[in-house]
Scaffold this active site. Structure first.
Site, mmCIF file in Angstrom:
data_model
loop_
_atom_site.group_PDB
_atom_site.id
_atom_site.type_symbol
_atom_site.label_atom_id
_atom_site.label_comp_id
_atom_site.label_asym_id
_atom_site.label_seq_id
_atom_site.Cartn_x
_atom_site.Cartn_y
_atom_site.Cartn_z
ATOM 1 C CG ASP A 100 5.494 16.378 11.910
ATOM 2 O OD1 ASP A 100 6.199 15.816 12.766
ATOM 3 O OD2 ASP A 100 5.206 17.593 11.967
ATOM 4 C CD GLU A 166 7.901 19.445 16.897
ATOM 5 O OE1 GLU A 166 7.940 20.306 17.797
ATOM 6 O OE2 GLU A 166 8.397 19.641 15.770
HETATM 7 ZN ZN LIG Z 1 11.464 21.029 12.793
HETATM 8 ZN ZN LIG Z 2 11.892 18.559 14.572
#
Ligand SMILES: [Zn+2]
Ligand SMILES: [Zn+2]
Length: 429
Positions: A100, A166
């Site tokens: 991401d 994440e």
């Molecule tokens: Zn980060």
């Molecule tokens: Zn990261």
């Protein structure tokens, strides 16, 4: 005697075979580097936010298939899992990359800079790979290509985990490593060990930093609601002021860190990052809301901090006459590097990139949802240098900012390290 004779014949042949495979891997790494850079630049130019990594996931799945790797898509929303079965028996080794980007508008002058825009929480924002996850995807694809080229010699199975979100899923959605684990990514085949790395903007390229045991912090996010009684600002005795109570609460919380936590054991951080209450100068507000984060590197200390956190807020609230409400959500666990695994794998890292480039480091109060994989198998998470050689780390723009930058040439070190970890672990098992 006969046995000895046989052994003396077999060992050099084995060594020669092993050296041959290593040579094949080195050649494949050199060959894949331009592709690694091209993937990275393509991903950097087309970043996607957490749980929206549609194009990224498609690129990953298409490439993995082209290497002859079995692919599962749609894991934990947009996650992709590749399974490479070596022709020889051995352990199941998982490698993880997060995919991401972030709602940041890039200002770095690069030919492949991002100009992508999207809507985030109802706001028009730029999107940028401002944490380097583009490099993680490019490196893991490269490792997948390298290892699939030595499938005949590969012992065991390699599971390539391409994880969404994440940085945290959008409000109201699930996502990230926890969801991947809940959806069974560590099973079928059962993962014996998991490795991961994060590129770092303030560590020189060509180097790797590691720590045994607790490495990165558990991150808890909290909300504190303080309710008072409104009054005219000139007559506070007719009301109950939640703003002065909140000031005492903030100071009280800091004493949990400075007076109560055993800081020689592990660090603790409590940050109130947002405080909101009141409308104008002469009105005593009826409520205050505070948002913040707690970082701990020891799960026992984390439990104690939570207990004391609630107690301090309740006690100060009671003494001030306000009512309080506390919510603590655990976002990530402590990222724990299994000490036995670290000890076993350090020689591999040193062999891969040179002993002088493998450095021990201190705790990190930043957090990683990689920690969830570590609840299912021994894990080892590393920091990979991404800063141009010779630059002063103090001048490197931080992660999550518009000026964040890591080099393309840094990725080769990561690919070398991951390939070596996999092949050596499989040999040792
Ligand atoms: Zn980060
Ligand atoms: Zn990261």
């Amino acid at each position: 005697m006969k046995k000895l004779l046989i052994l003396s014949c077999v060992i050099p042949v084995c060594l020669a075979a092993g050296a041959q495979v290593k040579q094949k891997i080195s050649a494949a790494i050199a060959k894949v580097e331009p592709k690694c850079i091209a993937w990275r630049e393509q991903l950097h130019q087309n970043p996607e936010l957490g749980n929206r990594e549609f194009k990224t996931a498609k690129l990953v799945a298409d490439q993995l298939r082209s290497f002859g790797i079995e692919v599962k898509e749609g894991v934990a929303k947009t996650g992709v899992v590749g399974i490479l079965k070596g022709d020889k028996p051995g352990p199941c080794i998982a490698l993880r990359a997060d995919m991401d980007g972030l709602p940041v508008t890039e200002t770095v002058d690069l030919p492949y800079a991002s100009t992508i825009k999207t809507t985030y929480n109802g706001q028009e924002v730029g999107v940028m790979h401002a944490c380097g996850h583009d490099t993680h995807v490019a490196m893991l694809l490269s490792v997948a290509e390298v290892l699939s080229s030595i499938k005949k010699d590969l012992k065991g199975t390699v599971k390539f985990i391409f994880q969404p979100a994440e940085e945290g899923p959008p409000a109201g959605e699930e996502g990230g490593a926890k969801l991947m684990v809940d959806e069974g990514v560590m099973e079928n085949p059962k993962v014996d060990v998991v490795f991961g790395l994060h590129i770092e903007a303030a560590i020189e390229e060509g180097t790797i930093e590691w720590k045994s045991g607790s490495f990165m912090a558990a991150a808890d996010f909290f909300t504190i609601k303080v309710k008072g009684k409104p009054s005219h600002g000139s007559q506070p005795w007719l009301g109950i002021d939640p703003i002065s109570a909140s000031a005492q609460i903030i100071n009280g919380l800091q004493t949990i860190v400075s007076r109560e936590s055993e800081l020689t054991k592990a660090p603790v951080v409590i940050t109130v990052g947002k405080i909101q209450g009141g409308v104008r100068n002469n009105i005593i507000s009826d409520n205050v809301e505070m948002l913040g984060t707690i970082r701990t590197l020891d799960s026992e200390m984390q439990k104690k901090v939570h207990e004391r956190f609630r107690h301090v807020i309740k006690s100060i609230g009671d003494a001030s006459g306000v009512t309080t409400e506390v919510q603590i959500d655990t976002r990530t666990l402590v990222t724990y590097n299994d000490p036995k695994l670290v000890e076993k794998m350090l020689p591999s890292l040193r062999n891969a990139i040179g002993a002088a480039n493998v450095k021990e480091r201190e705790w990190v109060t930043g957090a990683e949802d990689f920690s969830y994989y570590g609840t299912k198998a021994p894990s080892f998470f590393l920091y990979l240098g991404g800063m141009p050689k010779g630059k002063d780390p103090k001048t490197a723009p931080p992660h999550h900012t518009a000026e964040f930058f890591v080099t393309n040439s840094a990725m080769k070190t990561g690919v070398q390290a991951l390939c070596q970890l996999v092949t050596d672990y499989a040999e040792m098992k």
